[in-house]
Motif scaffolding. Structure first.
Motif, PDB file in Angstrom:
ATOM      1  N   ALA A   4       0.856  -1.184   0.000  1.00 32.45           N
ATOM      2  CA  ALA A   4       0.000   0.000   0.000  1.00 32.45           C
ATOM      3  C   ALA A   4       0.893   1.235   0.000  1.00 32.45           C
ATOM      4  CB  ALA A   4      -0.912   0.016   1.215  1.00 32.45           C
ATOM      5  N   ILE A   5       0.607   2.184  -0.871  1.00 31.90           N
ATOM      6  CA  ILE A   5       1.400   3.411  -0.962  1.00 31.90           C
ATOM      7  C   ILE A   5       0.492   4.595  -0.688  1.00 31.90           C
ATOM      8  CG2 ILE A   5       2.816   4.862  -2.463  1.00 31.90           C
ATOM      9  CD1 ILE A   5       3.688   2.313  -3.912  1.00 31.90           C
ATOM     10  N   LEU A   6       0.768   5.307   0.407  1.00 32.39           N
ATOM     11  CA  LEU A   6       0.001   6.490   0.779  1.00 32.39           C
ATOM     12  C   LEU A   6       0.616   7.713   0.099  1.00 32.39           C
ATOM     13  CD1 LEU A   6      -0.298   5.871   4.645  1.00 32.39           C
ATOM     14  CD2 LEU A   6      -1.731   4.952   2.802  1.00 32.39           C
ATOM     15  N   GLY A   7      -0.231   8.615  -0.405  1.00 31.42           N
ATOM     16  CA  GLY A   7       0.289   9.752  -1.158  1.00 31.42           C
ATOM     17  C   GLY A   7       0.758   9.320  -2.531  1.00 31.42           C
ATOM     18  N   ALA A   8       0.037   8.370  -3.119  1.00 32.90           N
ATOM     19  CA  ALA A   8       0.487   7.715  -4.351  1.00 32.90           C
ATOM     20  C   ALA A   8       0.447   8.607  -5.582  1.00 32.90           C
ATOM     21  CB  ALA A   8      -0.356   6.466  -4.597  1.00 32.90           C
ATOM     22  N   SER A   9      -0.268   9.724  -5.529  1.00 31.28           N
ATOM     23  CA  SER A   9      -0.372  10.587  -6.705  1.00 31.28           C
ATOM     24  C   SER A   9       0.690  11.683  -6.736  1.00 31.28           C
ATOM     25  CB  SER A   9      -1.761  11.232  -6.761  1.00 31.28           C
ATOM     26  OG  SER A   9      -1.970  12.071  -5.633  1.00 31.28           O
ATOM     27  N   ARG A  58      -9.241  -1.109   5.177  1.00 27.84           N
ATOM     28  CA  ARG A  58      -8.952  -1.341   3.763  1.00 27.84           C
ATOM     29  C   ARG A  58      -7.464  -1.624   3.514  1.00 27.84           C
ATOM     30  NH1 ARG A  58     -12.142   3.602   0.922  1.00 27.84           N
ATOM     31  NH2 ARG A  58     -12.019   2.322  -0.970  1.00 27.84           N
ATOM     32  N   LEU A  59      -6.624  -1.235   4.475  1.00 27.18           N
ATOM     33  CA  LEU A  59      -5.192  -1.516   4.365  1.00 27.18           C
ATOM     34  C   LEU A  59      -4.809  -2.842   5.003  1.00 27.18           C
ATOM     35  CD1 LEU A  59      -3.668   1.991   5.167  1.00 27.18           C
ATOM     36  CD2 LEU A  59      -4.018   0.952   2.925  1.00 27.18           C
ATOM     37  N   ALA A  60      -5.689  -3.393   5.809  1.00 22.37           N
ATOM     38  CA  ALA A  60      -5.396  -4.658   6.493  1.00 22.37           C
ATOM     39  C   ALA A  60      -5.063  -5.747   5.472  1.00 22.37           C
ATOM     40  CB  ALA A  60      -6.590  -5.075   7.336  1.00 22.37           C
ATOM     41  N   ILE A  65       3.198  -0.958   4.256  1.00 27.49           N
ATOM     42  CA  ILE A  65       2.656   0.358   3.929  1.00 27.49           C
ATOM     43  C   ILE A  65       3.838   1.290   3.721  1.00 27.49           C
ATOM     44  CG2 ILE A  65       1.379   2.357   4.798  1.00 27.49           C
ATOM     45  CD1 ILE A  65      -0.325   0.432   6.448  1.00 27.49           C
ATOM     46  N   VAL A  66       3.834   1.998   2.597  1.00 21.59           N
ATOM     47  CA  VAL A  66       4.860   3.007   2.320  1.00 21.59           C
ATOM     48  C   VAL A  66       4.163   4.357   2.304  1.00 21.59           C
ATOM     49  CG1 VAL A  66       6.655   3.804   0.754  1.00 21.59           C
ATOM     50  CG2 VAL A  66       6.150   1.352   0.918  1.00 21.59           C
ATOM     51  N   SER A  67       4.619   5.283   3.133  1.00 23.00           N
ATOM     52  CA  SER A  67       3.993   6.601   3.217  1.00 23.00           C
ATOM     53  C   SER A  67       4.839   7.643   2.505  1.00 23.00           C
ATOM     54  CB  SER A  67       3.789   7.022   4.669  1.00 23.00           C
ATOM     55  OG  SER A  67       3.272   8.336   4.724  1.00 23.00           O
ATOM     56  N   ALA A  68       4.227   8.291   1.491  1.00 20.62           N
ATOM     57  CA  ALA A  68       4.887   9.383   0.778  1.00 20.62           C
ATOM     58  C   ALA A  68       4.120  10.681   0.995  1.00 20.62           C
ATOM     59  CB  ALA A  68       4.974   9.058  -0.711  1.00 20.62           C
ATOM     60  N   ILE A  69       3.501  10.801   2.157  1.00 18.01           N
ATOM     61  CA  ILE A  69       2.705  11.986   2.491  1.00 18.01           C
ATOM     62  C   ILE A  69       3.606  13.050   3.121  1.00 18.01           C
ATOM     63  CG2 ILE A  69       0.829  12.846   3.959  1.00 18.01           C
ATOM     64  CD1 ILE A  69      -0.502  10.129   3.662  1.00 18.01           C
ATOM     65  N   HIS A  70       3.410  14.305   2.740  1.00 20.72           N
ATOM     66  CA  HIS A  70       4.192  15.399   3.318  1.00 20.72           C
ATOM     67  C   HIS A  70       3.933  15.477   4.822  1.00 20.72           C
ATOM     68  CE1 HIS A  70       5.794  17.455  -0.293  1.00 20.72           C
ATOM     69  NE2 HIS A  70       4.742  16.918  -0.882  1.00 20.72           N
ATOM     70  N   MET A  81      -1.202   5.854  14.165  1.00 16.81           N
ATOM     71  CA  MET A  81      -2.465   5.245  14.581  1.00 16.81           C
ATOM     72  C   MET A  81      -3.071   4.434  13.438  1.00 16.81           C
ATOM     73  SD  MET A  81      -5.960   7.065  16.020  1.00 16.81           S
ATOM     74  CE  MET A  81      -5.053   7.804  17.385  1.00 16.81           C
ATOM     75  N   LEU A  82      -2.994   4.983  12.222  1.00 14.24           N
ATOM     76  CA  LEU A  82      -3.505   4.275  11.055  1.00 14.24           C
ATOM     77  C   LEU A  82      -2.791   2.948  10.861  1.00 14.24           C
ATOM     78  CD1 LEU A  82      -5.151   4.152   8.395  1.00 14.24           C
ATOM     79  CD2 LEU A  82      -3.278   5.430   7.310  1.00 14.24           C
ATOM     80  N   VAL A  83      -1.458   2.965  10.956  1.00 15.27           N
ATOM     81  CA  VAL A  83      -0.681   1.743  10.773  1.00 15.27           C
ATOM     82  C   VAL A  83      -1.028   0.720  11.855  1.00 15.27           C
ATOM     83  CG1 VAL A  83       1.637   0.765  10.713  1.00 15.27           C
ATOM     84  CG2 VAL A  83       1.191   2.953   9.601  1.00 15.27           C
ATOM     85  N   ARG A  84      -1.122   1.182  13.084  1.00 14.11           N
ATOM     86  CA  ARG A  84      -1.449   0.264  14.173  1.00 14.11           C
ATOM     87  C   ARG A  84      -2.818  -0.370  13.976  1.00 14.11           C
ATOM     88  NH1 ARG A  84       1.223   4.638  17.576  1.00 14.11           N
ATOM     89  NH2 ARG A  84       3.154   3.680  18.343  1.00 14.11           N
ATOM     90  N   LYS A  85      -3.800   0.434  13.606  1.00 13.72           N
ATOM     91  CA  LYS A  85      -5.158  -0.079  13.414  1.00 13.72           C
ATOM     92  C   LYS A  85      -5.235  -1.047  12.243  1.00 13.72           C
ATOM     93  CE  LYS A  85      -7.954   3.630  15.460  1.00 13.72           C
ATOM     94  NZ  LYS A  85      -8.978   4.668  15.197  1.00 13.72           N
ATOM     95  N   SER A  86      -4.401  -0.837  11.229  1.00 11.34           N
ATOM     96  CA  SER A  86      -4.439  -1.701  10.050  1.00 11.34           C
ATOM     97  C   SER A  86      -3.879  -3.090  10.337  1.00 11.34           C
ATOM     98  CB  SER A  86      -3.637  -1.073   8.903  1.00 11.34           C
ATOM     99  OG  SER A  86      -2.236  -1.165   9.147  1.00 11.34           O
TER     100      SER A  86
END
Length: 202
Positions: A4-9, A58-60, A65-70, A81-86
């Motif tokens: 899963a890649i966050l900030g994919a665009s 939806r990430l479970a 998970i790779v985060s490319a968010i500023h 928190m998102l990663v932990r919940k996933s």
């Protein structure tokens, strides 16, 4: 792998997606403006922000998970928190160069000549790294680029380092976004910096 890649665009996120797909991985591309109509067997899009209450579910099941968010767009509390919940076991972060050291204990962002336009993002990245280092329950990796992260070519030829800024023989510190993506996907496939920060440059 299922990645899963966050900030994919974004600039880096889109290159991470392309690199992961070129290696045969299945990718879930998460972005606020994601276009689900462009889904394929190998690429799935999710239109969501980090705070979306349904995103963790939806990430479970992903391998990483790779985060490319500023860092100024989403702080460590929301993302961790998102990663932990996933329940996803591996979390890799597109870091910044500002937290890299130019001398023992002296970060690049804390130097007088650091560009003011990038200072807020760099300080936020430095704080994010600090939060990760205090997260004993997560298997994280933080990859800092060199000082200049630019559009360029995928050469597959670069150097890796630890907490110190990499500079080439001409005094330049740089890496293309394409080669940055190579280094990140190498780490996803063959973990060598678990619970560590490392850097990449020419």
């Amino acid at each position: 792998m299922n990645i899963a890649i966050l900030g994919a665009s974004g600039n880096v996120g889109s290159r991470l997606v392309a690199e992961a797909l070129s290696r045969g991985h299945r990718v879930t591309a998460v972005a606020r403006n994601a276009n689900a109509a462009a889904d394929t067997a190998q690429l799935r899009h999710i239109a969501a922000a980090v705070g979306d209450p349904s995103l963790a579910d939806r990430l479970a099941g992903h391998d990483a998970i790779v985060s490319a968010i500023h860092f100024t767009q989403a702080g460590p509390e929301a993302l961790l928190m998102l990663v932990r919940k996933s329940g996803v076991k591996r979390y890799l972060v597109v870091g910044g160069a500002g937290s890299l050291e130019i001398a023992p204990g002296k970060a690049l962002v804390d130097t007088p000549d650091f560009p003011a336009a990038y200072a807020e993002e760099a300080q936020a990245g430095k704080a994010f790294l600090g939060a990760l280092r205090g997260a004993d329950d997560l298997n994280w990796t933080f990859l800092s680029p060199s000082a200049l992260l630019v559009a360029g070519e995928r050469t597959g030829k670069f150097r890796l380092g630890g907490d110190e800024l990499l500079v080439d023989a001409h005094g330049k510190s740089w890496i293309s976004m394409e080669d940055y993506a190579v280094a990140m996907l190498d780490e996803v496939e063959r973990p060598a910096h678990e619970r560590k920060r490392f850097t990449v440059g020419y």
